[in-house]
Design a protein around this motif. Structure first.
Motif, short mmCIF file in Angstrom:
data_model
loop_
_atom_site.label_atom_id
_atom_site.label_comp_id
_atom_site.label_asym_id
_atom_site.label_seq_id
_atom_site.Cartn_x
_atom_site.Cartn_y
_atom_site.Cartn_z
N VAL A 147 0.85 -1.18 0.00
CA VAL A 147 0.00 0.00 0.00
C VAL A 147 0.89 1.24 0.00
CG1 VAL A 147 -1.93 -1.13 1.17
CG2 VAL A 147 -0.19 0.05 2.53
N ALA A 148 0.41 2.29 -0.65
CA ALA A 148 1.11 3.57 -0.64
C ALA A 148 0.18 4.62 -0.05
CB ALA A 148 1.54 3.97 -2.04
N LEU A 149 0.66 5.33 0.94
CA LEU A 149 -0.14 6.35 1.62
C LEU A 149 0.43 7.73 1.35
CD1 LEU A 149 -0.48 3.62 3.38
CD2 LEU A 149 -1.42 5.16 5.09
N ALA A 150 -0.46 8.68 1.11
CA ALA A 150 -0.05 10.05 0.84
C ALA A 150 -0.59 10.98 1.92
CB ALA A 150 -0.53 10.47 -0.55
N ARG A 151 -1.83 11.40 1.79
CA ARG A 151 -2.38 12.37 2.74
C ARG A 151 -2.40 11.83 4.16
NH1 ARG A 151 -7.43 14.46 -1.08
NH2 ARG A 151 -6.11 14.91 -2.89
N ALA A 152 -2.64 10.54 4.31
CA ALA A 152 -2.64 9.96 5.65
C ALA A 152 -1.27 10.10 6.31
CB ALA A 152 -3.06 8.50 5.60
N MET A 153 -0.21 10.03 5.50
CA MET A 153 1.15 10.20 6.03
C MET A 153 1.44 11.66 6.38
SD MET A 153 3.30 7.60 6.42
CE MET A 153 3.37 5.85 6.01
N LEU A 154 0.92 12.58 5.59
CA LEU A 154 1.11 13.99 5.92
C LEU A 154 0.41 14.32 7.24
CD1 LEU A 154 0.64 15.83 2.50
CD2 LEU A 154 2.77 15.11 3.61
N TYR A 155 -0.77 13.76 7.42
CA TYR A 155 -1.53 14.02 8.63
C TYR A 155 -0.90 13.36 9.84
CZ TYR A 155 -5.61 14.67 11.65
OH TYR A 155 -6.44 15.03 12.68
N ASP A 156 -0.36 12.16 9.64
CA ASP A 156 0.26 11.40 10.72
C ASP A 156 1.58 10.84 10.23
OD1 ASP A 156 1.03 9.76 12.78
OD2 ASP A 156 -0.68 8.38 12.64
N PRO A 157 2.68 11.62 10.35
CA PRO A 157 3.97 11.19 9.83
C PRO A 157 4.55 9.94 10.51
CG PRO A 157 3.94 13.56 10.22
CD PRO A 157 2.72 13.00 10.87
N ARG A 158 3.88 9.47 11.58
CA ARG A 158 4.30 8.22 12.22
C ARG A 158 3.21 7.14 12.04
NH1 ARG A 158 8.03 10.89 11.82
NH2 ARG A 158 9.42 11.74 13.40
#
Length: 370
Positions: A320-331
């Motif tokens: 899976v590749a996450l974009a906005r979810a990673m920006l919102y929660d970098p951990r």
């Protein structure tokens, strides 16, 4: 054992889990050169716990940028700007670093999204875009200049040069951007491609140029390093590019040694009608994987750990590749590992941060305060 936190191998690149930080345009470069924003952004997400970080769409020539703020890798200056950022990542993180290389085609010469995202007129600092045909992205825009034989050769060589520079920088993998309505997708889609030569008309002809570009890139990337392709599985427009054609394209890429297909959708037309829901693009990745046997990456409104786990565990996608979810929660990957019983890499400076109930989250014993 968590499927999401199980290892996967892409050629000689060994990844400890199935999570990638998706390439996300930051629109913050200066003349294509990375700067302190990219240093902060990339180094932060390099500590996310994901197995791989993919650098944002990195453009192969100045007129191939989406906006004046887009990242590039087309000369010595743009190459030099990325060196200290990558050096810092390598010192502090074990994450694999991929790079998405791209050309915007007719969607270039646009304002940054937070400035409206509309095409910049030539009189206001915009530039003449190029594409497979002289058909604008939307009504009222300056039409692109149709690429002739010399232009096709120039762009193909620009992709190759960028791939070579990425290898000099020590990039671990390349993702060729063939999605979201940008140049290679424009060649694929009958909405944007109205050519009557060997690069237009039939599916075989429309695939020809993107496949030529892939072949040229694969030739200059060492055999031990993977090269993947991002696709839009459907234009979400009647008569446009669709899943059936995507599968045929993936089959052709498989013959050429592609290492993964990153399956997204849309972007070639403002007339698109998208049905949004959590994981709405996952069925496309599943269909490509089932039809081709290729390693696939699922994207699109994947936000929850259990959701990502189910996608991988059920065989809908390999990663899976996450974009906005990673920006919102970098951990995000740390929290997913805690929830699913996985382990992630973290620098020793952060070992004390894990909850007392998750002593093995980082595979280390928590240090006590002195």
């Amino acid at each position: 054992m968590s499927a999401l936190f199980s290892p996967i191998r892409l050629r000689e690149l060994a990844l400890p889990n199935r999570i990638m930080v998706a390439p996300m345009c930051q629109y913050s470069a200066e003349d294509g050169e990375a700067n302190d924003w990219h240093f902060t952004h990339i180094n932060s997400l390099a500590l996310s716990g994901a197995a791989m970080f993919c650098i944002e769409a990195t453009h192969v020539e100045p007129i191939g940028r989406i906006t004046p703020g887009c990242l590039g890798l087309w000369d010595d200056a743009t190459e030099a700007a990325l060196k200290p950022i990558l050096a810092s990542v390598r010192r502090r993180s074990k994450i694999a670093v991929a790079m998405q290389i791209a050309h915007a085609g007719r969607k270039g010469s646009s304002h940054r999204p937070w400035h409206g995202g509309q095409q910049i007129p030539l009189a206001e600092g915009g530039w003449q875009t190029e594409g497979p045909s002289d058909v604008p992205h939307k009504e009222g825009e300056l039409p692109p200049r149709a690429l002739d034989a010399q232009g096709l050769k120039r762009v193909r060589e620009a992709f190759v040069d960028t791939a070579r520079r990425a290898m000099r920088l020590g990039i671990d993998a390349i993702e060729v951007h063939s999605a979201h309505g940008y140049l290679l997708h424009q060649f694929l889609s009958p909405i944007a491609n109205k050519r009557t030569d060997q690069y237009g008309g039939s599916l075989q002809n429309r695939m020809r140029y993107p496949l030529e570009v892939f072949d040229a890139i694969r030739e200059v990337v060492p055999g031990n390093k993977p090269v993947g392709v991002k696709v839009s599985a459907t234009d979400w427009v009647e008569g446009g590019w669709d899943l059936e054609q995507t599968i045929e394209y993936a089959q052709e890429l498989k013959k050429r040694g592609v290492d993964w297909i990153d399956v997204s959708s849309a972007g070639v037309s403002p007339l698109q009608k998208i049905s949004l829901s959590p994981g709405y693009q996952v069925p496309f990745a599943e269909a490509v994987r089932k039809a081709t046997g290729l390693t696939t990456i699922a994207v699109g409104l994947i936000t929850e750990a259990k959701q990502a786990e189910e996608i991988v565990a059920s065989g809908k996608a390999d990663m899976v590749a996450l974009a906005r979810a990673m920006l919102y929660d970098p951990r995000w990957a740390w929290h997913a590992a805690a929830e699913l019983g996985g382990q992630v890499f973290a620098p020793p400076q952060y070992w004390r941060s894990q909850p007392s109930t998750q002593k093995e989250l980082f595979g280390k014993t928590t240090f006590g305060a002195r």
